[in-house]
Design a protein around this motif. Structure first.
Motif, mmCIF file in Angstrom:
data_model
loop_
_atom_site.group_PDB
_atom_site.id
_atom_site.type_symbol
_atom_site.label_atom_id
_atom_site.label_comp_id
_atom_site.label_asym_id
_atom_site.label_seq_id
_atom_site.Cartn_x
_atom_site.Cartn_y
_atom_site.Cartn_z
ATOM 1 N N MET A 1 0.839 -1.180 0.000
ATOM 2 C CA MET A 1 0.000 0.000 0.000
ATOM 3 C C MET A 1 0.885 1.244 0.000
ATOM 4 S SD MET A 1 -3.091 -0.827 2.685
ATOM 5 C CE MET A 1 -2.061 -0.538 4.105
ATOM 6 N N THR A 2 0.668 2.075 -0.989
ATOM 7 C CA THR A 2 1.362 3.349 -1.055
ATOM 8 C C THR A 2 0.349 4.434 -1.386
ATOM 9 O OG1 THR A 2 1.889 3.031 -3.393
ATOM 10 C CG2 THR A 2 3.558 2.332 -1.799
ATOM 11 N N VAL A 3 0.648 5.643 -0.940
ATOM 12 C CA VAL A 3 -0.237 6.782 -1.184
ATOM 13 C C VAL A 3 -0.048 7.256 -2.620
ATOM 14 C CG1 VAL A 3 -0.781 9.158 -0.519
ATOM 15 C CG2 VAL A 3 -0.172 7.476 1.234
ATOM 16 N N ASP A 4 -1.143 7.471 -3.304
ATOM 17 C CA ASP A 4 -1.118 8.030 -4.654
ATOM 18 C C ASP A 4 -1.072 9.551 -4.510
ATOM 19 O OD1 ASP A 4 -1.520 8.909 -7.222
ATOM 20 O OD2 ASP A 4 -3.411 7.844 -7.529
ATOM 21 N N HIS A 5 0.098 10.137 -4.723
ATOM 22 C CA HIS A 5 0.264 11.578 -4.556
ATOM 23 C C HIS A 5 -0.142 12.366 -5.798
ATOM 24 C CE1 HIS A 5 1.993 11.365 -0.584
ATOM 25 N NE2 HIS A 5 2.815 10.413 -0.995
ATOM 26 N N SER A 6 -0.640 11.690 -6.828
ATOM 27 C CA SER A 6 -1.063 12.392 -8.034
ATOM 28 C C SER A 6 -2.520 12.843 -7.940
ATOM 29 C CB SER A 6 -0.875 11.492 -9.258
ATOM 30 O OG SER A 6 -1.781 10.397 -9.213
ATOM 31 N N THR A 7 -3.190 12.562 -6.839
ATOM 32 C CA THR A 7 -4.593 12.922 -6.662
ATOM 33 C C THR A 7 -4.760 13.742 -5.392
ATOM 34 O OG1 THR A 7 -6.825 12.040 -6.375
ATOM 35 C CG2 THR A 7 -5.045 10.710 -5.501
ATOM 36 N N ASP A 8 -5.849 14.476 -5.327
ATOM 37 C CA ASP A 8 -6.179 15.245 -4.123
ATOM 38 C C ASP A 8 -7.206 14.526 -3.263
ATOM 39 O OD1 ASP A 8 -4.466 17.381 -4.610
ATOM 40 O OD2 ASP A 8 -5.938 18.403 -5.869
ATOM 41 N N ILE B 1 -20.955 1.028 0.449
ATOM 42 C CA ILE B 1 -21.295 2.448 0.648
ATOM 43 C C ILE B 1 -20.815 3.308 -0.521
ATOM 44 C CG2 ILE B 1 -21.476 2.316 3.159
ATOM 45 C CD1 ILE B 1 -18.680 3.497 3.381
ATOM 46 N N GLY B 2 -20.374 2.651 -1.595
ATOM 47 C CA GLY B 2 -20.129 3.375 -2.836
ATOM 48 C C GLY B 2 -18.696 3.686 -3.204
ATOM 49 N N ILE B 3 -17.715 3.163 -2.483
ATOM 50 C CA ILE B 3 -16.325 3.381 -2.889
ATOM 51 C C ILE B 3 -15.980 2.321 -3.939
ATOM 52 C CG2 ILE B 3 -13.906 3.422 -2.166
ATOM 53 C CD1 ILE B 3 -14.803 4.392 0.555
ATOM 54 N N PRO B 4 -15.558 2.762 -5.131
ATOM 55 C CA PRO B 4 -15.237 1.793 -6.174
ATOM 56 C C PRO B 4 -14.039 0.919 -5.787
ATOM 57 C CG PRO B 4 -15.216 4.059 -7.036
ATOM 58 C CD PRO B 4 -15.380 4.143 -5.565
ATOM 59 N N SER B 5 -14.041 -0.312 -6.230
ATOM 60 C CA SER B 5 -12.988 -1.274 -5.900
ATOM 61 C C SER B 5 -11.591 -0.773 -6.240
ATOM 62 C CB SER B 5 -13.224 -2.599 -6.630
ATOM 63 O OG SER B 5 -14.408 -3.193 -6.179
ATOM 64 N N HIS B 6 -11.450 -0.033 -7.337
ATOM 65 C CA HIS B 6 -10.119 0.431 -7.745
ATOM 66 C C HIS B 6 -9.563 1.503 -6.810
ATOM 67 C CE1 HIS B 6 -12.584 3.516 -9.771
ATOM 68 N NE2 HIS B 6 -11.512 4.276 -9.688
ATOM 69 N N ARG B 7 -10.395 2.030 -5.913
ATOM 70 C CA ARG B 7 -9.921 3.021 -4.941
ATOM 71 C C ARG B 7 -9.816 2.440 -3.537
ATOM 72 N NH1 ARG B 7 -13.643 7.572 -6.050
ATOM 73 N NH2 ARG B 7 -13.117 8.186 -3.931
ATOM 74 N N ILE B 8 -9.845 1.114 -3.429
ATOM 75 C CA ILE B 8 -9.686 0.431 -2.141
ATOM 76 C C ILE B 8 -8.387 -0.364 -2.198
ATOM 77 C CG2 ILE B 8 -10.655 -1.268 -0.554
ATOM 78 C CD1 ILE B 8 -13.440 -0.580 -1.715
ATOM 79 N N ARG B 9 -7.485 -0.039 -1.289
ATOM 80 C CA ARG B 9 -6.188 -0.726 -1.231
ATOM 81 C C ARG B 9 -6.058 -1.413 0.118
ATOM 82 N NH1 ARG B 9 -5.876 4.216 -3.620
ATOM 83 N NH2 ARG B 9 -4.936 4.302 -5.675
ATOM 84 N N HIS B 10 -5.425 -2.578 0.120
ATOM 85 C CA HIS B 10 -5.299 -3.317 1.376
ATOM 86 C C HIS B 10 -4.167 -4.327 1.297
ATOM 87 C CE1 HIS B 10 -7.281 -6.750 -0.558
ATOM 88 N NE2 HIS B 10 -8.127 -5.875 -1.047
ATOM 89 N N ASP B 11 -3.800 -4.832 2.473
ATOM 90 C CA ASP B 11 -2.835 -5.920 2.547
ATOM 91 C C ASP B 11 -3.399 -7.108 1.771
ATOM 92 O OD1 ASP B 11 -1.213 -4.503 4.376
ATOM 93 O OD2 ASP B 11 -2.337 -5.279 6.083
ATOM 94 N N SER B 12 -2.513 -7.936 1.247
ATOM 95 C CA SER B 12 -2.941 -9.145 0.572
ATOM 96 C C SER B 12 -3.601 -10.087 1.575
ATOM 97 C CB SER B 12 -1.741 -9.840 -0.078
ATOM 98 O OG SER B 12 -2.091 -11.143 -0.465
ATOM 99 N N ILE B 13 -4.835 -10.445 1.329
ATOM 100 C CA ILE B 13 -5.562 -11.334 2.252
ATOM 101 C C ILE B 13 -4.896 -12.700 2.286
ATOM 102 C CG2 ILE B 13 -7.756 -12.501 2.661
ATOM 103 C CD1 ILE B 13 -9.115 -9.916 1.630
#
Length: 139
Positions: A1-8, A119-131
């Protein structure tokens, strides 16, 4: 998981147990990067005394006005929320302008992903540890 700094986009972070350590690293990365985006941290544990390193997270919140830290406990009252972490997150929001990050036990991550999608967050904007890695680490 890393922060995408190209977005606000804001960061919605769910940390369970010692999974708060990677979440703390994300918050520190945002602070170092200099962009002041809203960061909402929900930190879950079974009981108050299981909130590993909560004092550090609360000090960070005092130093950074863009950061909000909410402890959530399963058993017993706390200063903020009581119950299961993903359900507590759904009480707040809206989260449509946030990227989500989850770290902690595999069951919490699975439930959290389902709740966030619900609750409406698209899958491509959800990041997590590998299950798979989380499950393998327990065995």
């Amino acid at each position: 998981m890393t922060v995408d700094h190209s977005t606000d986009n804001g960061l919605l972070c769910l940390g369970g147990g010692t999974g708060i350590a990677p979440i703390k690293a994300l918050v520190e990365d945002v602070a170092r990067h200099g962009r002041r985006r809203p960061v909402q941290v929900f930190y879950g544990a079974r009981r108050d005394h299981d909130l590993y390193d909560i004092d550090t997270m609360l000090r960070m919140q005092q130093s950074h006005p863009w950061l909000s830290v909410r402890p959530v406990v399963d058993e017993g009252p706390t200063g903020d929320l009581c119950g299961q972490l993903p359900e507590a997150v759904s009480q707040y929001g809206p989260w449509h302008s946030y990227d989500a990050y989850l770290s902690g036990p595999a069951a919490m991550v699975r439930c959290g992903v389902d709740t966030l999608r619900g609750i409406g967050i698209p899958s491509h904007r959800i990041r997590h540890d590998s299950i798979e890695e989380l499950v393998g680490a327990r065995n």
